[in-house]
Write a protein that holds these residues in place. Structure first.
Motif, PDB file in Angstrom:
ATOM      1  N   PHE A 149     -16.635   5.105 -30.809  1.00  0.00           N
ATOM      2  CA  PHE A 149     -16.462   4.074 -30.255  1.00  0.00           C
ATOM      3  C   PHE A 149     -15.940   2.957 -30.915  1.00  0.00           C
ATOM      4  O   PHE A 149     -15.807   1.706 -30.174  1.00  0.00           O
ATOM      5  CB  PHE A 149     -17.964   3.870 -29.640  1.00  0.00           C
ATOM      6  N   ALA A 150     -15.856   2.683 -32.215  1.00  0.00           N
ATOM      7  CA  ALA A 150     -15.402   1.758 -32.910  1.00  0.00           C
ATOM      8  C   ALA A 150     -13.836   1.172 -32.444  1.00  0.00           C
ATOM      9  O   ALA A 150     -13.643   0.147 -32.070  1.00  0.00           O
ATOM     10  CB  ALA A 150     -15.247   1.819 -34.345  1.00  0.00           C
ATOM     11  N   GLY A 151     -13.076   2.423 -32.086  1.00  0.00           N
ATOM     12  CA  GLY A 151     -11.825   2.015 -31.702  1.00  0.00           C
ATOM     13  C   GLY A 151     -11.496   1.100 -30.657  1.00  0.00           C
ATOM     14  O   GLY A 151     -10.583   0.473 -30.339  1.00  0.00           O
ATOM     15  N   GLY A 152     -12.454   1.417 -29.523  1.00  0.00           N
ATOM     16  CA  GLY A 152     -12.322   0.983 -28.392  1.00  0.00           C
ATOM     17  C   GLY A 152     -12.538  -0.764 -28.510  1.00  0.00           C
ATOM     18  O   GLY A 152     -11.725  -1.509 -28.033  1.00  0.00           O
ATOM     19  N   TRP A 153     -13.552  -1.153 -29.300  1.00  0.00           N
ATOM     20  CA  TRP A 153     -13.833  -2.666 -29.585  1.00  0.00           C
ATOM     21  C   TRP A 153     -12.682  -3.183 -30.202  1.00  0.00           C
ATOM     22  O   TRP A 153     -12.312  -4.193 -30.325  1.00  0.00           O
ATOM     23  CB  TRP A 153     -14.946  -2.596 -30.426  1.00  0.00           C
ATOM     24  N   VAL A 154     -12.049  -2.347 -31.385  1.00  0.00           N
ATOM     25  CA  VAL A 154     -11.011  -2.886 -32.230  1.00  0.00           C
ATOM     26  C   VAL A 154      -9.853  -3.334 -31.281  1.00  0.00           C
ATOM     27  O   VAL A 154      -9.401  -4.516 -31.444  1.00  0.00           O
ATOM     28  CB  VAL A 154     -10.513  -1.942 -33.004  1.00  0.00           C
ATOM     29  N   LEU A 155      -9.444  -2.418 -30.419  1.00  0.00           N
ATOM     30  CA  LEU A 155      -8.222  -2.739 -29.568  1.00  0.00           C
ATOM     31  C   LEU A 155      -8.603  -4.081 -28.495  1.00  0.00           C
ATOM     32  O   LEU A 155      -7.662  -4.859 -28.611  1.00  0.00           O
ATOM     33  CB  LEU A 155      -8.028  -1.436 -28.514  1.00  0.00           C
ATOM     34  N   ASN A 156      -9.826  -3.982 -28.007  1.00  0.00           N
ATOM     35  CA  ASN A 156     -10.140  -4.912 -27.063  1.00  0.00           C
ATOM     36  C   ASN A 156     -10.257  -6.420 -27.930  1.00  0.00           C
ATOM     37  O   ASN A 156      -9.485  -7.345 -27.476  1.00  0.00           O
ATOM     38  CB  ASN A 156     -11.416  -4.849 -26.613  1.00  0.00           C
ATOM     39  N   MET A 157     -10.822  -6.271 -28.957  1.00  0.00           N
ATOM     40  CA  MET A 157     -10.745  -7.676 -29.857  1.00  0.00           C
ATOM     41  C   MET A 157      -9.423  -8.152 -30.185  1.00  0.00           C
ATOM     42  O   MET A 157      -9.241  -9.081 -30.347  1.00  0.00           O
ATOM     43  CB  MET A 157     -11.729  -7.365 -30.976  1.00  0.00           C
ATOM     44  N   ARG A 158      -8.699  -7.111 -30.816  1.00  0.00           N
ATOM     45  CA  ARG A 158      -7.348  -7.689 -31.353  1.00  0.00           C
ATOM     46  C   ARG A 158      -6.357  -7.994 -30.298  1.00  0.00           C
ATOM     47  O   ARG A 158      -6.112  -9.049 -30.434  1.00  0.00           O
ATOM     48  CB  ARG A 158      -6.845  -6.569 -31.895  1.00  0.00           C
ATOM     49  N   THR A 159      -6.551  -7.543 -29.211  1.00  0.00           N
ATOM     50  CA  THR A 159      -5.764  -8.129 -28.030  1.00  0.00           C
ATOM     51  C   THR A 159      -5.984  -9.355 -27.800  1.00  0.00           C
ATOM     52  O   THR A 159      -5.091 -10.426 -27.622  1.00  0.00           O
ATOM     53  CB  THR A 159      -5.691  -7.141 -26.695  1.00  0.00           C
ATOM     54  N   VAL A 160      -7.297  -9.767 -27.655  1.00  0.00           N
ATOM     55  CA  VAL A 160      -8.001 -10.961 -27.048  1.00  0.00           C
ATOM     56  C   VAL A 160      -7.487 -11.985 -28.230  1.00  0.00           C
ATOM     57  O   VAL A 160      -7.245 -12.853 -28.057  1.00  0.00           O
ATOM     58  CB  VAL A 160      -9.378 -11.091 -26.979  1.00  0.00           C
ATOM     59  N   MET A 161      -7.817 -11.636 -29.384  1.00  0.00           N
ATOM     60  CA  MET A 161      -7.784 -12.299 -30.475  1.00  0.00           C
ATOM     61  C   MET A 161      -6.011 -12.864 -30.915  1.00  0.00           C
ATOM     62  O   MET A 161      -6.014 -14.099 -31.031  1.00  0.00           O
ATOM     63  CB  MET A 161      -8.091 -11.477 -31.755  1.00  0.00           C
TER      64      MET A 161
END
Lengths: 328, 311
Positions: free
Chosen positions: A206-218
């Motif tokens: 589940f870490a991958g989902g947060w990474v992608l999400n956070m990276r895009t918004v960031m």
């Protein structure tokens, strides 16, 4: 405050939908669920529990009463946490089975999900801040690839390589055989040891989902003017990343928390099955395979409530973190 | 609330350029060359094409009937004779995986098609109609998002005694639409005040015509992205249910091979091939779709793309 009331109305409605969906599902399905359940109990077992047939009829349908009458009885039984007897755990009532298995699941998914969230958002933030850096080119693709793995496959890989071959972790069950669950050191340390590999698997899934999400918004946040302003003020790079860009970028991923958590609860079912972990997920699978419908009903409700509760907690966090929400 | 927003958005210029580029992408060779030009989507498309080829030629390359058993050849490690080894019953895992490919791709695509149709209709209608329709659809979507899908599907599968492929397609299609509807609604919201939509409205076109004739064609790349997303989620969920012994039980599938491996605790006995090969087939397909999705995202979000290029 109005925002808060709106959320409360929403959660009340969500709880009602979960309750009603749970009531309607067995009635909408083909076949005769109540016959499937009663087939698992002997006549003497049914006689030993007066009122059990009425409880099952309220839960699953098939009785003589109207659907409205059933619905009222159903809500009444639920209010008293009376889901009837779990046929696969006779004579334990459903509520007792849930009470016994749920703590394992809550511990597993709670700890793992917080770790996944912390790692995921931090990695996503750093990756967006230093595009093309080591974190962005190595850590992000690794976590994303792991996130694309089905949870049961990651779990099996973990069991085979980390457990069986390297012998780093115990690979089956929630604690060493021979121990009795209780609040003593021997049991707790054994249970903690057995939870490590499952937690590792959930984190990697589940870490991958947060990474992608956070990276895009960031990435979108970084091009905001207030970030350029913070740089222009001469603030340290790290401070701009965490306090200016990161703090704002974390809000959209937080809003997706409930849906992510619902996904993690689903992943939990697979992971518990692979590890024969004595939690609510394994129990749900066994109950569904064994026609123990009162138990599946109770577990589905509990899972839905857990997700709704976690979503509510996230709303509170949002309230604290986002001044715009507080102001409205 | 949404009625209070200004009708004319200040940032029209870059957005029209954006739509123009996407219009060009509507022609078949256009979108394909666009996808092939991007590194990520090219990789995804090539791998996906490979899996589709396998699915098509499956009956000719599988060496044995997938449920044939052979007591003399049980639990064999991969060899030239059995490329992926054999199961407890001596069935050839290579044949099972290859035939499972066809079934998984059809099931995933069909379920994704149903979910996408539902999600696009509801999401875009809600965004365009606004007001009470929007409130209701949005509310329902959010409610369905907090009901955990896997436990729900496990419970539904428990009730269903006959679980054929069509049943599973319908069950998955009808449960996996909610998050997609939310994504598409958000994207349709940014289109609804565009000039061409307002023009159609002034011209007196009906709501359904604007939704299907004006908004949907302009969101085709986003709907495609949503389709790819649900496709791979459907693949994962479907294989997961089979792994639990609660999926389509009429065909041999990737998940089912792993289910029997788990039931017979082959992993604990050190046999890695019964779970590794079907699992890898699933992972390869999903990764291909993830890359395709990432490629589409980069194409439709210039910010993600430009910085990548400057690297």
């Amino acid at each position: 405050m109005r925002w808060f009331l709106r959320r409360l109305v929403f959660y009340a409605f969500a709880v009602w939908v979960a309750l009603t969906l749970n009531f309607l599902l067995p009635r909408l399905m083909p076949g005769d669920p109540i016959a499937g359940v009663l087939a698992h109990l002997s006549p003497s077992q049914i006689q030993a529990n007066p009122g059990i047939i009425q409880t099952y009829e309220a839960l699953l349908g098939g009785g003589k009463g109207t659907i409205w009458h059933d619905y009222v009885v159903y809500l009444h039984r639920l209010a008293h946490l009376n889901f009837g007897i779990s046929t696969s755990n006779y004579p334990a009532p459903v509520s007792e089975v849930i009470g016994r298995t749920l703590p394992y699941s809550i511990f597993l998914v709670g700890v793992a999900f917080l770790i996944a969230f912390a790692i995921g958002t931090t990695v996503g933030m750093i990756a967006a801040w230093r595009r093309g850096g080591a974190v962005d080119t190595v850590v992000v693709p690794t976590l994303m690839a792991l996130g694309a793995f089905p949870a049961f496959f990651t779990a099996l890989l973990g069991v085979f390589f980390l457990g069986l071959k390297l012998k780093w972790f115990p690979i089956q069950h929630g604690y060493d055989s021979g121990l009795v669950p209780g609040f003593d050191w021997a049991f707790l340390s054994s249970a903690f040891r057995h939870s490590q590999l499952p937690i590792l698997v959930i984190v990697s899934a589940f870490a991958g989902g947060w990474v992608l999400n956070m990276r895009t918004v960031m990435i979108n946040t970084i091009s905001e003017e207030y970030v350029a302003m913070a740089h222009a003020k001469g603030l340290r790079d790290r401070r701009v990343m965490t306090r200016y860009a990161g703090r704002n970028a974390i809000l959209p991923p937080l809003n997706g928390f409930a849906a992510q958590f619902a996904g993690a609860v689903g992943g939990l079912v697979f992971i518990e099955v692979v590890f024969s972990y004595p939690g609510a997920g394994l129990t749900l699978q066994q109950a569904a395979l064994g026609n123990d419908y009162p138990l599946t009903q109770g577990l589905l409700l509990i899972f839905a409530f857990c997700v709704i509760a976690s979503s509510f907690i996230m709303d509170l966090a949002n309230f604290v973190l986002d001044p715009r929400v507080r102001a409205s | 609330m949404s009625q209070l927003q200004p009708i004319i958005e200040p940032e029209l210029a870059p957005l029209t350029a954006f739509t123009a580029r996407k219009r060009g992408g509507l022609r078949v060779p256009g979108w394909l060359s666009l996808l092939l030009a991007n590194r990520k989507s090219r990789f995804g498309l090539i791998v996906l094409a490979f899996m589709i080829v396998i699915a098509v030629i499956a009956p000719w390359i599988s060496v044995a009937h997938p449920t044939d058993f052979n007591i003399l050849a049980t639990r064999q490690a991969p060899s030239w004779h059995h490329l992926f080894g054999t199961t407890d019953q001596g069935s050839d895992i290579f044949s099972q995986v290859v035939l499972g490919t066809r079934r998984s791709l059809i099931l995933g695509a069909a379920a994704a098609l149903i979910a996408t149709t539902l999600a696009a209709t509801l999401g875009i209608l809600a965004a365009y109609a606004g007001g009470i329709v929007d409130e209701v659809v949005n509310f329902l979507t959010n409610v369905f998002l907090v009901i955990p899908t896997i436990p729900l599907l496990v419970v539904i599968s428990g009730y269903l005694k006959a679980r054929g492929m069509t049943t599973m397609i319908l069950v998955l299609g009808l449960t996996l639409w909610a998050f997609e509807a939310r994504i598409l609604r958000g994207q349709a919201l940014s289109l609804r005040n565009r000039d061409f939509v307002q023009a159609a409205k002034v011209a007196g076109e009906s709501t359904w015509r604007i939704v299907f004739g004006e908004l949907m064609p302009n969101m085709i790349s986003r709907i495609t992205a949503a389709f790819v997303l649900v496709f791979y989620i459907a693949l994962l969920v479907d294989a997961g249910l089979e792994f639990l012994g609660l999926g389509d039980n009429t065909h041999v599938s990737w998940g089912m091979v792993i289910y029997w491996a788990q039931v017979n605790s082959t992993v604990l006995q050190g046999e890695w091939w019964p779970f590794l090969f079907p699992g890898l087939a699933l992972v390869v397909t999903v990764v291909a779709l993830v890359f395709l999705l990432a490629g589409i995202d980069e194409l439709s979000n210039p910010r993600l793309r430009n910085i990548k290029r400057s690297k």
